[in-house]
Design an enzyme around this catalytic site. Structure first.
Site, PDB file in Angstrom:
ATOM      1  N   PHE A 158       0.832  -1.220   0.000  1.00  0.00           N
ATOM      2  CA  PHE A 158       0.000   0.000   0.000  1.00  0.00           C
ATOM      3  C   PHE A 158       0.862   1.264   0.000  1.00  0.00           C
ATOM      4  O   PHE A 158       0.428   2.318  -0.410  1.00  0.00           O
ATOM      5  CB  PHE A 158      -0.876   0.006   1.259  1.00  0.00           C
ATOM      6  CG  PHE A 158      -0.038  -0.091   2.500  1.00  0.00           C
ATOM      7  CD1 PHE A 158       0.476   1.056   3.089  1.00  0.00           C
ATOM      8  CD2 PHE A 158       0.285  -1.322   3.052  1.00  0.00           C
ATOM      9  CE1 PHE A 158       1.301   0.972   4.197  1.00  0.00           C
ATOM     10  CE2 PHE A 158       1.108  -1.404   4.169  1.00  0.00           C
ATOM     11  CZ  PHE A 158       1.617  -0.265   4.733  1.00  0.00           C
ATOM     12  N   GLY A 159       2.076   1.165   0.549  1.00  0.00           N
ATOM     13  CA  GLY A 159       2.926   2.332   0.768  1.00  0.00           C
ATOM     14  C   GLY A 159       3.809   2.078   1.971  1.00  0.00           C
ATOM     15  O   GLY A 159       4.332   0.977   2.118  1.00  0.00           O
TER      16      GLY A 159
ATOM     17  N   ASP B  12      -5.648 -12.010  10.208  1.00  0.00           N
ATOM     18  CA  ASP B  12      -4.208 -11.943   9.941  1.00  0.00           C
ATOM     19  C   ASP B  12      -3.432 -11.864  11.253  1.00  0.00           C
ATOM     20  O   ASP B  12      -2.446 -11.136  11.361  1.00  0.00           O
ATOM     21  CB  ASP B  12      -3.905 -10.720   9.049  1.00  0.00           C
ATOM     22  CG  ASP B  12      -2.564 -10.861   8.340  1.00  0.00           C
ATOM     23  OD1 ASP B  12      -1.927 -11.931   8.469  1.00  0.00           O
ATOM     24  OD2 ASP B  12      -2.154  -9.898   7.664  1.00  0.00           O
TER      25      ASP B  12
END
Ligand code: AMP
Length: 608
Positions: free
Chosen positions: A340-341, A452
């Protein structure tokens, strides 16, 4: 809350008297070997085993030893009351007979609380409230997660809050204070003696003041000479109000220390209450990882010492969804990255000060899909507030979309542990994993699935304080659903996933429990990689054929047993987080209360 290690035994009655015990055994039929367990008042933490033999009652005191084992006088030590009873059910080893038939508590007979149980609970609450200015849920979470540490703290400092405690005054000054005003029998005060860490009790009887030394033995217990031993001075005082235990009479009214009584609130030395909505001095930077107040040097930093434990004294103060760009300083320092970054360090300016933050910055060239994913993550995080979950502070839509979160500066659990193998104890790991189980229980109660959970996604504020992070895959379940079914399989962390996730794409709190087991394995192997070099599909076959990872070296058996429970193949038979947290808590309390600080020897000194 402190859990009595016998609380789970169906034949444990709590603090009932000898005659009540005999009554229960009579009602249950007086068979040979019929038995029950009760709390012992004389020896704090000890029990009494009451057994029937030949239509007679036999009562055996069980003492809690200095090393926290339990034994019947002259018998073998056992690590808990359950293990002790199990042993005597097979071998009489000096008792009149083996324990044959438990005298079960009926469902309408609750375990009777001891004299000190409720006092201790009140003391614990008052202490947490005053020391950290916590209330409601935040107080409960603090108490549940740190009960053994709190009880130890209270054991050494609780008397400082009592009106009868006069700190360091001379014997003559003690007498002066007792003689001033009315002089009823039993009027008393407690003062520090010259020998540091030891106390004296001064009391009035027949218009004369008597002085007694309070003994403090090597295990840290307090008592009158030859008397009952207690963990704290205030428990001893409460007991002496009921039984003289060698004094001329029982204790009566407190000789009030007017100086201490004038302080409101009274807080143990070295700590002070945090102001409502803690306001750092102008220009100061608050940080979730920095203690809000100076922490005494004689103890570890507790999660509650950090601002990140409970930042929302005023919920509207910090928790704003929209953050203005002018409120945010974005540092060059990168804490981590993903597709994502990246996650950058930063500072958020609020009305009440500045807060160190972690900022998830979306790469500006990223397409709409990734932006939507981040918005979904923000929406989930916005709904959650728990000390053991990384809180989102808001979103800032400027040069790029930025998700602003609490800072957990000690980083991911797996990296932390692999770099600190020699300095982190098993007790420390148990404490951290208990916190993770508390955070996951919170998610389960609110019908969120994380999807997760892994050691890389447990971030540490410091060595004693863990927070669950990364809600990128998380889902809020509908009120009537107990699982989420993914439409297609994605880029999934297969080694952390339960069988039903892989075969049916079904995700629930129970599949998070499976991941919790893997996370435990990672933690107890100090950041080891699960299933070594196996590939995802090999792992699936490995699990389906009934195999499980082995116990990490040095991992306690009880913790490995819990991991294996988390890896129960059928989700219907797997424990939920309510159960997992309970098991973690019981184990955490049992080992933390054994890790006692060193007591100072103070017995048999002449009274000054
Ligand atoms: P994530 O994509 O959420 O897993 O974040 C990537 C990495 O950024 C993590 O592994 C951490 O090292 C770091 N990070 C993420 N959130 C925080 C936070 N709240 N505090 C400190 N570091 C963080």
């Amino acid at each position: 809350m402190s859990v009595d290690p016998a609380a789970e035994l169906p034949f444990f009655y709590g603090s009932i008297s000898r005659s009540d015990a005999e009554e229960q055994l009579k009602l249950a039929g007086m068979a040979d070997g019929l038995f029950l367990l009760r709390q012992c008042l004389r020896n704090l933490g000890g029990y009494v085993l009451s057994i029937v033999w030949n239509l007679e009652f036999h009562h055996y005191p069980i003492e809690k030893q200095l090393n926290a084992t339990f034994c019947i006088t002259g018998g073998k030590p056992h690590c808990g009351p359950a293990e002790l009873c199990e042993f005597y059910s097979k071998d009489p080893d000096g008792l009149v007979c083996t324990l044959r038939k438990p005298c079960l508590r009926s469902p309408d007979t609750p375990i009777r609380a001891g004299v000190f149980d409720s006092l201790r609970q009140n003391m614990l609450r008052e202490y947490v409230k005053q020391t950290w200015n916590l209330e409601g849920d935040a107080m409960e979470q603090a108490i549940i997660s740190q009960a053994p540490q709190l009880e130890r703290l209270i054991a050494t400092t609780a008397h400082e809050k009592m009106p009868w405690y006069h700190s360091k005054i001379t014997r003559q000054e003690g007498e002066r204070r007792l003689y001033s005003g009315a002089q009823p029998d039993g009027k008393f005060l407690v003062r520090d003696r010259e020998v540091s860490g030891t106390f004296a009790l001064s009391m009035m009887y027949g218009k004369t003041v008597y002085h007694y030394q309070i003994l403090h033995d090597k295990s840290g217990k307090y008592s009158m000479p030859e008397g009952t031993k207690f963990d704290t001075v205030w428990q001893l005082v409460e007991y002496l109000k009921m039984k003289p235990d060698g004094l001329v009479t029982v204790l009566g009214e407190a000789c009030v220390n007017s100086k201490a009584a004038a302080q409101t609130p009274v807080v143990p030395s070295g700590r002070r209450p945090r102001a409502n909505g803690y306001t750092p001095p102008p220009g100061a930077i608050a940080s979730a990882s920095k203690p809000a107040n100076p922490v005494p040097t004689d103890r570890e930093v507790l999660p509650m010492d950090c601002t990140g434990f409970n930042p929302y004294h005023n919920p509207n103060d910090v928790k704003r969804f929209n953050i203005q760009r002018t409120q945010l300083l974005v540092d060059e320092v990168e804490l981590g990255s993903g597709n994502f970054g990246c996650v950058r360090k930063g500072v958020l300016k609020t009305d009440s000060g500045q807060i160190d933050v972690a900022i998830k910055v979306l790469k500006s060239e990223n397409e709409k899909l990734v932006k939507e994913e981040m918005m979904r993550e923000a929406e989930i995080m916005h709904q959650l507030s728990n000390p053991f979950i990384v809180r989102m502070l808001g979103l800032c839509n400027a040069e790029s979309l930025m998700l602003v979160m609490e800072m957990a500066s000690a980083g991911p659990l797996n990296k932390f542990l692999s770099s600190k193998k020699d300095t982190v104890s098993v007790e420390n790991i148990v404490n951290l994993m208990h916190q993770v189980s508390m955070g996951m229980k919170y998610l389960e109660e609110r019908n969120f699935v994380h999807r997760d959970l892994a050691a890389r996604n447990v971030l540490l504020v410091n060595q004693q304080f863990a927070k669950i992070s990364d809600f990128g895959l998380s889902k809020a379940l509908g009120a009537d659903d107990n699982y989420y079914r993914a439409r297609t399989a994605g880029k999934w962390p297969l080694k952390w996933y339960a069988p039903e996730c892989i075969t049916h794409r079904k995700f629930s709190s129970k599949s998070d429990v499976w991941s919790f087991g893997i996370t435990m394995w990672e933690a107890f192997s100090f950041g080891g990689k699960p299933y070594k070099k196996m590939k995802g599909p090999d792992v699936t076959r490995f699990i389906e054929t009934g195999n499980r990872m082995e116990c990490p070296s040095g991992c306690p058996d009880r913790m490995y047993a819990l991991m294996k429970e988390c890896w129960t193949f059928k989700h219907e038979e797997r424990p939920d987080f309510k159960k997992v947290e309970e098991s973690m808590r019981t184990y955490h309390y049992s080992i933390s209360s054994k890790a006692q600080p060193e007591g100072n020897a103070g017995a048999a000194e002449p009274i000054e």
